[in-house]
Design a protein around this motif. Structure first.
Motif, mmCIF file in Angstrom:
data_model
loop_
_atom_site.group_PDB
_atom_site.id
_atom_site.type_symbol
_atom_site.label_atom_id
_atom_site.label_comp_id
_atom_site.label_asym_id
_atom_site.label_seq_id
_atom_site.Cartn_x
_atom_site.Cartn_y
_atom_site.Cartn_z
ATOM 1 N N ALA A 1 0.719 -1.279 -0.181
ATOM 2 C CA ALA A 1 0.174 0.002 0.096
ATOM 3 C C ALA A 1 0.821 1.205 0.064
ATOM 4 O O ALA A 1 0.338 2.333 -0.675
ATOM 5 N N GLY A 2 2.020 1.216 0.630
ATOM 6 C CA GLY A 2 3.018 2.396 0.443
ATOM 7 C C GLY A 2 3.722 2.792 -0.576
ATOM 8 O O GLY A 2 3.769 3.989 -0.868
ATOM 9 N N PHE A 3 3.393 1.667 -1.636
ATOM 10 C CA PHE A 3 3.801 2.062 -2.989
ATOM 11 C C PHE A 3 3.164 3.091 -3.573
ATOM 12 O O PHE A 3 3.378 3.825 -4.364
ATOM 13 N N VAL A 4 1.891 3.185 -3.153
ATOM 14 C CA VAL A 4 0.595 4.296 -3.890
ATOM 15 C C VAL A 4 1.244 5.376 -3.456
ATOM 16 O O VAL A 4 1.259 6.471 -4.506
ATOM 17 N N LEU A 5 2.027 5.601 -2.399
ATOM 18 C CA LEU A 5 2.512 7.191 -1.890
ATOM 19 C C LEU A 5 3.791 7.444 -2.738
ATOM 20 O O LEU A 5 4.130 8.547 -2.718
ATOM 21 N N ALA A 6 4.585 6.351 -2.759
ATOM 22 C CA ALA A 6 6.035 6.551 -3.439
ATOM 23 C C ALA A 6 6.221 6.283 -4.903
ATOM 24 O O ALA A 6 7.335 6.166 -5.063
ATOM 25 N N ALA A 7 5.026 6.007 -5.568
ATOM 26 C CA ALA A 7 5.400 5.421 -7.038
ATOM 27 C C ALA A 7 6.265 6.266 -7.943
ATOM 28 O O ALA A 7 7.041 5.961 -8.615
ATOM 29 N N ASP A 8 6.055 7.687 -7.667
ATOM 30 C CA ASP A 8 6.877 8.533 -8.315
ATOM 31 C C ASP A 8 8.164 9.217 -7.779
ATOM 32 O O ASP A 8 8.976 9.713 -8.228
ATOM 33 N N ALA A 9 8.610 8.186 -6.711
ATOM 34 C CA ALA A 9 9.925 8.487 -6.174
ATOM 35 C C ALA A 9 10.696 7.287 -6.329
ATOM 36 O O ALA A 9 10.783 6.367 -5.787
ATOM 37 N N PRO A 10 11.510 7.201 -7.302
ATOM 38 C CA PRO A 10 12.256 6.083 -7.750
ATOM 39 C C PRO A 10 12.890 5.205 -6.630
ATOM 40 O O PRO A 10 13.050 3.931 -6.509
ATOM 41 N N VAL A 11 13.819 5.903 -5.872
ATOM 42 C CA VAL A 11 14.418 5.131 -4.705
ATOM 43 C C VAL A 11 13.373 4.337 -3.890
ATOM 44 O O VAL A 11 13.540 3.228 -3.336
ATOM 45 N N ALA A 12 12.644 5.393 -3.075
ATOM 46 C CA ALA A 12 11.536 4.766 -2.244
ATOM 47 C C ALA A 12 10.590 3.713 -2.824
ATOM 48 O O ALA A 12 10.476 2.751 -2.172
ATOM 49 N N SER A 13 10.170 3.772 -4.169
ATOM 50 C CA SER A 13 9.398 2.627 -4.576
ATOM 51 C C SER A 13 10.095 1.320 -4.803
ATOM 52 O O SER A 13 9.659 0.465 -4.573
ATOM 53 N N LEU A 14 11.456 1.623 -5.149
ATOM 54 C CA LEU A 14 12.453 0.290 -5.382
ATOM 55 C C LEU A 14 12.639 -0.134 -3.835
ATOM 56 O O LEU A 14 12.739 -1.465 -3.613
ATOM 57 N N LEU A 15 12.743 0.434 -2.860
ATOM 58 C CA LEU A 15 13.054 -0.112 -1.440
ATOM 59 C C LEU A 15 11.566 -0.752 -0.982
ATOM 60 O O LEU A 15 11.888 -1.641 -0.271
ATOM 61 N N LEU A 16 10.425 -0.123 -1.415
ATOM 62 C CA LEU A 16 9.543 -0.801 -0.809
ATOM 63 C C LEU A 16 9.079 -2.120 -1.476
ATOM 64 O O LEU A 16 8.807 -3.061 -0.867
ATOM 65 N N ARG A 17 9.479 -2.101 -2.633
ATOM 66 C CA ARG A 17 9.243 -3.589 -3.453
ATOM 67 C C ARG A 17 10.265 -4.650 -2.931
ATOM 68 O O ARG A 17 9.818 -5.696 -2.847
ATOM 69 N N PHE A 18 11.392 -4.043 -2.584
ATOM 70 C CA PHE A 18 12.487 -4.921 -2.203
ATOM 71 C C PHE A 18 11.956 -5.248 -0.788
ATOM 72 O O PHE A 18 11.816 -6.616 -0.524
ATOM 73 N N ALA A 19 11.392 -4.597 -0.058
ATOM 74 C CA ALA A 19 10.736 -4.907 1.505
ATOM 75 C C ALA A 19 9.756 -5.918 1.247
ATOM 76 O O ALA A 19 9.436 -6.810 2.061
ATOM 77 N N THR A 20 8.914 -5.610 0.245
ATOM 78 C CA THR A 20 7.758 -6.581 -0.167
ATOM 79 C C THR A 20 8.299 -7.933 -0.527
ATOM 80 O O THR A 20 7.656 -9.056 -0.114
ATOM 81 N N GLY A 21 9.300 -7.980 -1.265
ATOM 82 C CA GLY A 21 9.908 -9.242 -1.490
ATOM 83 C C GLY A 21 10.403 -10.076 -0.273
ATOM 84 O O GLY A 21 10.381 -11.500 0.099
ATOM 85 N N LEU A 22 11.014 -9.423 0.612
ATOM 86 C CA LEU A 22 11.313 -9.929 1.959
ATOM 87 C C LEU A 22 10.232 -10.561 2.657
ATOM 88 O O LEU A 22 10.135 -11.703 3.264
ATOM 89 N N CYS A 23 8.998 -9.815 2.690
ATOM 90 C CA CYS A 23 7.901 -10.559 3.294
ATOM 91 C C CYS A 23 7.321 -11.569 2.584
ATOM 92 O O CYS A 23 6.737 -12.520 3.019
ATOM 93 N N LEU A 24 7.278 -11.583 1.356
ATOM 94 C CA LEU A 24 6.960 -12.750 0.425
ATOM 95 C C LEU A 24 7.711 -14.166 0.975
ATOM 96 O O LEU A 24 7.167 -15.235 0.676
ATOM 97 N N ALA A 25 9.042 -13.891 1.265
ATOM 98 C CA ALA A 25 9.787 -15.143 2.007
ATOM 99 C C ALA A 25 9.009 -15.647 3.114
ATOM 100 O O ALA A 25 9.250 -16.773 3.529
ATOM 101 N N GLY A 26 8.372 -14.986 3.573
ATOM 102 C CA GLY A 26 7.597 -15.494 4.850
ATOM 103 C C GLY A 26 6.147 -15.941 4.579
ATOM 104 O O GLY A 26 5.560 -16.448 5.404
#
Length: 387
Positions: A90-115
């Motif tokens: 959901a945080g990606f909605v707020l950060a989609a136009d911020a390249p670094v923040a959007s990449l970090l949010l997707r990386f952290a989402t991947g960490l969660c998918l490992a669980g």
């Protein structure tokens, strides 16, 4: 409610898996909208997917090496991962136009998918110990549907802002976590094995039969996620040639990827009679032949190519649960956990260059970019030649 879930444990787990893994490709489901509204290129969308894959790999290895899954209940890790993943998505909605923040949010989402995905396998073992093969086919099938689900969400929210699709995926993940929280761990989980020693997993690759299975799995991974990433682009091209509305892209993309669910379940039924090796070889060979033929038929009627793409979606994932079953059967018994953790990590690591290569070259090469995926099935089948 808890009694009902216990009575239908497998159905509860696969449904939660479906909801939780909708986070994986949630951004891809709105890829065309991001391109139109925010100017995202195919390469930009590819980078967002790559960061999810990287987060999943790191998370999987961290859980295995730390023994986290042995110190905490699998259901608790699954539920917390769904909660955190939903918030990050959901945080990606707020950060989609911020390249670094959007990449970090997707990386952290991947960490969660490992669980979510690996722990779903552990939950299946705990609740259905006598039907692991069939249950695994359903679980991988639900991963496939979860991957396709954001496209369906986008199709049902056309005319609404793209943010609704991502928020819908987050709500589904919360529901999946809630289901597993109520279900709890099964009564048949094996005793804790302690932290996994990853160097032992690498040593497991010395076993010839396991190495052959792992080689086939690596080839499968090289092809699979890159194809899923490219599916909306391939669908959009054929709809454009037909003069059909682009509103159909998410619906048809969902259909192509979701057909893999039937491939998994159907392959699981065939494996009961013909064996996992028979199914894995033929599924990998079929997807490889389509990969070879698709660019050569690029000028064929659009309807024919859409049908061919659907068959590809059916077969490209059908071998996945069979590779898992073969790997579990051929891995050195004393270090099954570490060996499978390393195999999965290497396989998902191979998706990163495959996605990067194909998405960065899509604008220049179009459909011919699919031939970059062809080494996966070819080398995978070659590795399996002595099984």
């Amino acid at each position: 409610m808890t009694t009902f879930l216990h009575r239908h444990a497998l159905a509860s787990i696969v449904l939660a898996q479906l909801f939780g893994t909708s986070l994986w490709f949630s951004v891809n489901g709105v890829g065309l909208s991001l391109s139109r509204d925010l100017g995202f290129s195919e390469a930009d969308l590819g980078r967002l997917t790559l960061t999810v894959q990287a987060g999943f790999i790191l998370g999987t290895l961290s859980i295995a090496a730390s023994g986290l899954a042995d110190r905490f209940r699998a259901s608790r890790i699954f539920a917390v991962s769904c909660l955190l993943g939903a918030l990050l998505n959901a945080g990606f909605v707020l950060a989609a136009d911020a390249p670094v923040a959007s990449l970090l949010l997707r990386f952290a989402t991947g960490l969660c998918l490992a669980g979510i995905y690996p722990l779903g396998m552990k939950l299946v073992i705990g609740w259905t110990p006598t039907h692991k093969g069939a249950a695994l086919a359903w679980l991988v099938g639900m991963l496939t549907l979860g991957t396709a689900l954001p496209h369906l969400l986008r199709g049902t929210t056309l005319g609404l802002p793209w943010e609704w699709t991502l928020l819908g995926a987050s709500l589904l993940a919360l529901a999946g976590g809630g289901i597993i929280h109520l279900l709890g761990d099964g009564p048949h989980l094996p005793p804790p094995a302690g932290p996994t020693r990853l160097q032992e997993g690498l040593a497991g690759l010395r076993a010839p039969r396991f190495r052959a299975v792992a080689g086939g799995y690596f080839g499968h991974c090289w092809e699979l996620y890159a194809l899923w990433m490219l599916t909306p682009f391939l669908v959009a091209r054929e709809l454009g040639r037909l003069g059909a509305p682009m509103d159909l892209v998410p619906w048809l993309s969902f259909g192509v990827i979701a057909l893999g669910f039937l491939g998994c379940v159907g392959g699981g039924e065939l494996s009961r009679r013909l064996g996992s090796l028979w199914v894995a070889r033929r599924a990998l060979a079929t997807s490889g032949l389509i990969c070879l033929a698709y660019p050569l038929l690029y000028g064929a009627p659009p309807g024919l190519l859409l049908v061919l793409l659907g068959i590809w979606g059916l077969t490209v994932i059908a071998d996945s649960p069979q590779f898992s079953a073969l790997a579990a059967a051929t891995a050195p018994h004393a270090r099954v956990g570490s060996t499978l953790a390393v195999m999965n990590a290497v396989g998902f690591a191979l998706t990163i260059p495959a996605i990067s290569l194909t998405t960065s070259l899509w604008a220049a090469q179009g459909g011919w970019v699919l031939w970059w995926l062809l080494p996966g099935p070819i080398l995978g089948l070659w590795a399996m030649r002595r099984l």
